[in-house]
Design a protein around this motif. Structure first.
Motif: not given
Length: 419
Positions: A153-168
């Motif tokens: 979620n490289e440039d999806v910002l904020g604490t609670d981004p909502g986008i499909v794709g692993d970021d764990t």
């Protein structure tokens, strides 16, 4: 410009503060070669001669406001909430007598939030280590992004981004081997508890209580390269699925293995504008649903790792996803990221399809943001994300979604300051 928390360095002394840097950007470079002092004399770097350690210090403040709307939800579930964050970060490099420097990173957030994401949960104060690990001689130990991850979620910002794709982010123990032409190979053990998708009975009306034994680690491998034109990575993971305790019908705790594969590429696009880039990523999973990174606002229809049938045993849930992002710099102080993703999962057990009222599900989301860098350290963000979650071949039952699909709009307004 790209902005993201995380870094690579080495925590030996440090409750000092550093500018947030990306794990990926730091991972492929030498922060400090062997020397008697820090590489520069900036206010954020301190050389500690007695420890032969350079500490780069900084931090950041975030103020976030979220507004979510949910179609087909009761009015009481429409929610506005906010998050305040103070973060302490530190990158350190300590010279050692052999096998290179000891590096570490600490990025710890102190947050007050008025709600849990996608929910009307209680207000609470949280302390969250985002990254807290050491690197030495190719070995990485601590808490950081999964080595499986690439796009993150490289440039999806904020604490609670909502986008499909692993970021764990999770505890890891990994070894990275540098190969020819800046190709790197990583083998890692990662804590399985963070990847527990759960086990559900194939017959939803069953009174049998099932719990997943998540004590075994996930085995992760990643192969990637960074070049002048961009970077790429291939990832794989093995994930154990095991029932906790013995069932009356079995002699021992049933076990099977799930797996995940992922491929991602990032391409620099300076011909469009300085700093522009494009990400493309896709993944396939079988019995390891957390690696899909689905966004289910309701939590009512999240796919498990597997269904358990008393006659047929485990039936793993499979799925795939695809994610894309384009980052464009309008000027030296204004940039936008545009992103979209789609994920899909399948049930392979006829009893599960019948009792849960679906043959699987799908998740689509898309959005974009506008970032204004008012000064070197102060910026403002406006971001929108749309999320759609649906059951396939939907039939209403008492155990599946209450309607065939659900959707949500998320608006984020954010101010951030680096120090």
């Amino acid at each position: 410009m790209t902005w993201k928390t995380g870094a690579t360095g080495c925590a030996t002394v440090a409750f000092l503060l550093a500018n947030p840097l990306t794990d990926r950007a730091m991972a492929g470079s030498d922060l400090l070669p062997s020397r008697e002092s820090c590489p520069s004399e900036g206010s954020k770097q301190v050389w500690i001669e007695s420890l032969r350690t350079c500490v780069e210090a900084g931090g950041y403040l975030w103020a976030e406001g979220y507004y979510n709307t949910y179609s087909n939800y009761p009015a009481k579930d429409k929610e506005f909430y906010s998050i305040g964050t103070v973060a302490i970060t530190a990158n350190t490099t300590t010279e050692t007598a052999f096998l290179g420097p000891l590096r570490g990173v600490a990025d710890v957030r102190f947050q007050y939030r008025t709600s849990d994401p996608w929910s009307d949960g209680p207000s609470e104060f949280q302390i969250k280590p985002q990254t807290l690990y050491l690197e030495w001689a190719g070995i990485t130990f601590g808490v950081r992004n999964s080595f499986f991850d690439f796009y993150e979620n490289e440039d999806v910002l904020g604490t609670d981004p909502g986008i499909v794709g692993d970021d764990t982010k999770l505890p890891v123990l990994g070894y990275t081997l540098a190969l020819a032409r800046d190709i790197s190979l990583t083998l890692a053990l990662e804590q399985g508890r963070y990847r527990d998708g759960g086990i559900k009975p194939a017959d939803a009306a069953s009174a049998v209580m099932l719990a997943q034994n998540d004590k075994a680690p996930d085995f992760v491998v990643a192969l990637g390269q960074t070049t002048a034109w961009g970077s790429y990575q291939f990832s794989g993971a093995l994930h154990r699925i095991a029932l906790e305790g013995d069932l009356p019908q079995t002699a021992s705790s049933p076990t099977t293995w799930g797996y995940a594969f992922q491929a991602g590429v990032m391409v620099n696009l300076p011909m469009l504008a300085k700093g522009d880039s494009l990400y493309l990523q896709t993944a396939y999973v079988d019995g390891a649903t957390s690696y899909l990174g689905l966004i289910d606002p309701s939590g009512d229809f999240s796919p498990p790792d597997a269904y358990w049938d008393m006659n047929d045993g485990f039936s793993r849930v499979s799925g795939w996803n695809i994610t894309a992002q384009y980052l464009h710099n309008w000027s030296s102080v204004l940039n936008s990221a545009f992103y979209a993703a789609y994920g899909r999962f399948e049930f392979k057990n006829a009893n599960a399809v019948l009792s849960y009222g679906a043959s699987g599900g799908e998740n689509f989301n898309a959005g974009g943001n506008l970032v204004w860098s008012a000064t070197e350290n102060l910026s403002f963000v406006a971001q929108y994300v749309f999320n759609y979650y649906a059951a396939r071949d939907y039939v209403k039952t008492s155990y599946g979604l209450s309607q065939s699909s659900q959707s949500a709009h998320q608006i984020l307004l954010m101010a951030r300051y680096d120090f």
